[in-house]
Every structure is written in C-alpha cells, then in structure tokens.
Write an enzyme that holds these catalytic residues in place. Structure first.
Site, PDB file in Angstrom:
ATOM      1  N   CYS A  55       0.830  -1.197   0.000  1.00 47.12           N
ATOM      2  CA  CYS A  55       0.000   0.000   0.000  1.00 47.12           C
ATOM      3  C   CYS A  55       0.872   1.257   0.000  1.00 47.12           C
ATOM      4  O   CYS A  55       1.849   1.342   0.743  1.00 47.12           O
ATOM      5  CB  CYS A  55      -0.915  -0.001   1.222  1.00 47.12           C
ATOM      6  N   CYS A  59      -0.093   5.129   6.875  1.00 48.05           N
ATOM      7  CA  CYS A  59      -0.789   4.932   8.150  1.00 48.05           C
ATOM      8  C   CYS A  59       0.185   4.312   9.149  1.00 48.05           C
ATOM      9  O   CYS A  59       0.711   3.218   8.919  1.00 48.05           O
ATOM     10  CB  CYS A  59      -1.998   4.026   7.963  1.00 48.05           C
ATOM     11  N   CYS A  62      -0.097   0.564  10.317  1.00 45.11           N
ATOM     12  CA  CYS A  62      -0.424  -0.500   9.358  1.00 45.11           C
ATOM     13  C   CYS A  62       0.796  -1.235   8.812  1.00 45.11           C
ATOM     14  O   CYS A  62       1.670  -0.627   8.180  1.00 45.11           O
ATOM     15  CB  CYS A  62      -1.230   0.087   8.201  1.00 45.11           C
ATOM     16  N   CYS A  99     -16.274  -9.930   5.151  1.00 43.29           N
ATOM     17  CA  CYS A  99     -15.634  -8.641   4.904  1.00 43.29           C
ATOM     18  C   CYS A  99     -14.387  -8.842   4.052  1.00 43.29           C
ATOM     19  O   CYS A  99     -13.530  -9.667   4.389  1.00 43.29           O
ATOM     20  CB  CYS A  99     -15.262  -7.980   6.219  1.00 43.29           C
ATOM     21  N   CYS A 131     -19.236  -7.024   3.104  1.00 41.10           N
ATOM     22  CA  CYS A 131     -18.674  -5.713   3.409  1.00 41.10           C
ATOM     23  C   CYS A 131     -17.324  -5.612   2.705  1.00 41.10           C
ATOM     24  O   CYS A 131     -16.598  -6.607   2.626  1.00 41.10           O
ATOM     25  CB  CYS A 131     -18.507  -5.548   4.913  1.00 41.10           C
ATOM     26  N   CYS A 191     -19.975   1.304   7.725  1.00 40.15           N
ATOM     27  CA  CYS A 191     -19.213   0.720   8.819  1.00 40.15           C
ATOM     28  C   CYS A 191     -18.008   1.630   9.043  1.00 40.15           C
ATOM     29  O   CYS A 191     -17.151   1.748   8.167  1.00 40.15           O
ATOM     30  CB  CYS A 191     -18.770  -0.694   8.473  1.00 40.15           C
ATOM     31  N   ARG A 263     -18.741  -3.140  17.206  1.00 37.92           N
ATOM     32  CA  ARG A 263     -17.911  -4.334  17.024  1.00 37.92           C
ATOM     33  C   ARG A 263     -16.676  -4.319  17.919  1.00 37.92           C
ATOM     34  O   ARG A 263     -15.877  -3.381  17.890  1.00 37.92           O
ATOM     35  CB  ARG A 263     -17.465  -4.470  15.563  1.00 37.92           C
TER      36      ARG A 263
END
Length: 334
Positions: A55, A59, A62, A99, A131, A191, A263
């Site tokens: 990616c 972040c 991550c 998901c 999702c 979400c 969640r």
C-alpha cells in the site's frame, strides 16, 4: 422507554459519559443495549485480505504500508473462486457477514475492481452480507458496488480530526468523510470506527465518537479497535491499552449510538473470556471470527463458538435490519 436517537452530542456530554464510574457506565450501556437491541445476539463476521501489502499510504499503525519493513508478504488480488470458498467455510463456521479488504489507497476503475464486483456478487448469493474495505471511493464506484449487491462498506475514521494528521499524511480526514458520504448516498450501509492506543489523548477519543454520533445517520456498524503494535511500523513500541479503556469506549459508543452495531474488533486476541464478556455486557454486539484479521492474529471460530455457548450468546442472522433485495442483474446471473 427507549432512548431517543440524537445527532447533537457535545464533547462535554461524551466526556462525562466516558469518565463516569465504570460499573455505572457498564450498567447504563447495558440498559440502552437491552432497550434498543436483542441483548445477547452477536453478529459474527469473517475478514479476508483479498489483496495484501504494497500500500502506498503511510498509516503509522499499518503493516501493509510499502514504506515500512514488516513481515507482511505482498499478495496479489485473490481469485474469485478462492474468496467464495473461504466465504463458504466462514458461513459453515457461523459467520453471517464476509468482509473483504484490499490494501489500496483508493479504488481504480480497472480489471481488479471488476473482479471485486464479481466477488461481491458471488458471496452475496451465499446469503451472506458482504462488506468491503478498499480505500477511497468515488460516487460512481460506490454505486457499482451497490449494484453488485454490496451490503456494507468499511472506512474507519481512525481517530479525531486533530490526531489523524499525526498518524496519516497521505489522505485527509475530509477524504474519509467524503467516501462515507458516497457510500451512504449509494444506499450501502456504513461501517466506520477507529483505533485506540495510538498515543492519542482522551479528548481525541471523545471527538471521534462525537463525529460518528453526530452524522445525519449513525453508522450501521462501529468497530472499536485496540492497536496491535506491529514490528517495523512507527507505532511498534506503543503500549497496549487496558481492557478498561476498551470497555469505556464500547459503552460510550453504545450510549451515544444506541442502535448501531458496535464491534469488538482488533485486540480481542489478547482478551480473556471474562474480559470479552464485560465488553458484551457494555454493548458490543459484533465480532470478527477466524484466526486472522487481515494480517494480525485473532481467535478461531471454534474458540469463539465455545465462548458463545458459555456466555449464552447467539449469532445474528444476515440481513436482519435490512431486507436484502438483490439487483436485477445479480439475480439474472444467479
């Protein structure tokens, strides 16, 4: 009497709730939860990384960011057949939602996105909510996902707008809010939640909950994540937050967003069963099950089903709050 849904919470109100005596807070949240939802019913979701690593974002939490040196192996987009087989196993194990996560900054209109649309169609046909979390979306892309039958889209705010700038520079907070608006306009359920334990102040936690709770329509699902520090990321040395921080976040989220599915998400692998039970009492009514959350460890389905039996919890059926009507093009291909 059921509490009124509000969209005008102040920071002071949320601060007062969060910092109230712990047992009083849990009791109040449990009362709200029982009044608004089926107490003891938990949505079980399975999370699959359909494209891992590489990616371009930064972040700080991550392990999938290309710029960090972690043990995460880059994996190209999975084949649709692999995703469908994984979804079948998850459904057999008790999951009602699948998901699908891809380590992209944003969705691009190409063959990979077309394959994701096929995944959504095929898994939806299994009578599972689907999702996706794919990064930023345009209005047109959100509508394509809706037309394919997508039930929900995950796009976390992560933290407050102020703290966000210290952990992510490759997209803005407003970028995230805009994607959520595109999702909602496409009639896909939202979400969106965040992560605690990244070095934020308590005020940042209040502000994030305020942003979510004051949206014109509350998110249908709010994941509360505890940071799982990963070696090689800028936050690798962060101390884990206590269970009491998680309980306070869950209880406060339940009180300010009474009907939202809250969640209990990342960090659950380090919790004991009694600690998880306290989170369910405080209003959590969703979990990720399966041995991995994208790239980090998670309790197995068997472990969770034994916990459900011990605690007297039951799994929530798919599409409970929203009758699923598949688009004509999906039905025609079935």
């Amino acid at each position: 009497m059921k509490p009124t849904l509000r969209h005008d919470w102040t920071t002071d109100e949320i601060r007062e709730i969060y910092n109230s005596p712990l047992l009083e807070l849990v009791f109040r949240a449990a009362e709200v939860h029982k009044a608004q939802n089926n107490f003891g019913e938990v949505q079980v979701s399975s999370l699959l990384s359909i494209k891992t690593g590489g990616c371009p974002e930064d972040c700080a939490y991550c392990p999938q960011a290309a710029r960090y040196h972690t043990d995460t192996e880059v994996q190209a987009l999975l084949k649709t057949e692999e995703v469908v087989e994984t979804a079948k196993r998850a459904k057999a194990a008790g999951a009602s939602r699948m998901c699908l996560g891809a380590a992209w900054r944003e969705v691009r209109d190409n063959r990979d996105f077309d394959r994701v649309l096929d995944m959504v169609k095929e898994v939806t046909r299994l009578d599972m909510e689907v999702c996706c979390t794919l990064g930023m979306l345009s209005e047109t892309q959100a509508q394509k996902l809706a037309d394919a039958g997508l039930y929900a889209y995950n796009h976390n705010l992560d933290s407050s707008a102020e703290f966000y700038e210290t952990i992510i520079t490759t997209r803005t907070y407003n970028d995230r809010l805009q994607t959520l608006e595109h999702v909602r306009n496409a009639n896909i359920t939202v979400c969106s939640g965040g992560i605690i334990g990244m070095g934020e102040y308590l005020e940042d936690r209040y502000a994030m909950l305020q942003t979510l709770a004051n949206m014109p329509q509350h998110p249908d699902s709010v994941p509360i994540n505890s940071l799982v520090p990963v070696k090689g990321t800028p936050l690798e040395n962060q101390e884990r937050v206590s269970i009491w921080d998680m309980v306070r976040m869950i209880a406060t989220a339940r009180i300010v967003m009474p009907k939202t599915v809250v969640r209990l998400s990342a960090g659950r692998n380090e919790m004991t069963m009694p600690e998880q039970a306290l989170c369910f009492m405080a209003g959590a009514n969703s979990i990720f099950a399966g041995d991995k959350l994208l790239t980090t460890p998670n309790p197995t389905f068997d472990t969770d089903m034994r916990m459900f039996e011990t605690l007297g919890l039951k799994t929530r059926e798919p599409f409970k709050e929203r009758k699923q009507i598949l688009p004509k093009e999906v039905m025609a291909e079935a």
